[in-house]
Write an enzyme that holds these catalytic residues in place. Sequence first.
Site, PDB file in Angstrom:
ATOM      1  N   GLU A  64       1.187 -18.272   6.981  1.00 14.40           N
ATOM      2  CA  GLU A  64       1.855 -17.275   6.149  1.00 14.40           C
ATOM      3  C   GLU A  64       1.778 -15.889   6.770  1.00 14.40           C
ATOM      4  O   GLU A  64       1.011 -15.644   7.701  1.00 14.40           O
ATOM      5  CB  GLU A  64       1.236 -17.262   4.751  1.00 14.40           C
ATOM      6  N   GLU A  75       4.989 -28.651   8.570  1.00 15.70           N
ATOM      7  CA  GLU A  75       5.830 -29.678   9.180  1.00 15.70           C
ATOM      8  C   GLU A  75       6.619 -29.114  10.357  1.00 15.70           C
ATOM      9  O   GLU A  75       6.693 -29.726  11.425  1.00 15.70           O
ATOM     10  CB  GLU A  75       6.812 -30.261   8.151  1.00 15.70           C
ATOM     11  N   CYS A 112       9.602 -29.510   2.198  1.00 17.94           N
ATOM     12  CA  CYS A 112      10.635 -28.660   1.598  1.00 17.94           C
ATOM     13  C   CYS A 112      11.981 -28.931   2.273  1.00 17.94           C
ATOM     14  O   CYS A 112      12.057 -29.630   3.282  1.00 17.94           O
ATOM     15  CB  CYS A 112      10.238 -27.188   1.709  1.00 17.94           C
TER      16      CYS A 112
END
Length: 160
Positions: A64, A75, A112
């Site tokens: 992050e 991923e 996601c």
Amino acid sequence: MKEVKLETTLQVYTDINEVSEDIQTLMQAAIEAREDAYAPYSKFNVGAAILLDNGEIVIGNNQENACFPSGLCAERTAIYYAGAKFPKAKMLTMAITASSQNQLTDKPIPPCGACRQAIAEYEIKQDLPIEIYFMGAQGKVVKSHSLANLLPLLFESSVL
């Protein structure tokens, strides 16, 4: 008008002990990667591990940044690293695990949308499905035989 029904078939295991030893080893690498994730803002740690056809296991975790769009999911960190370090190797299997520092994650957490698209790109590039196993911090493990099961109407380069 014609209506089309899309169906997906996934395998669901009771827990990590129900999958093969090879998958347990891959998932353990993802768990270890998850523990090293840099997630000070979301408090949501994700780890990924990819088994390549050369026997290598490549890992990634979410990274992050205070400028939120600048971060990267586990991923994509793993898949781009595998593509950069082993450009000729095929990606056979990916294991993903996620945990929250705020609550128990006992449900399987899939990749996601952005990660699904990135995985799809490599499935198409290598002309070989990538098996995907995903779980929370504990509990059930879900297996997809291919990313196409998770993103059936994928965007691909033939339309460009």
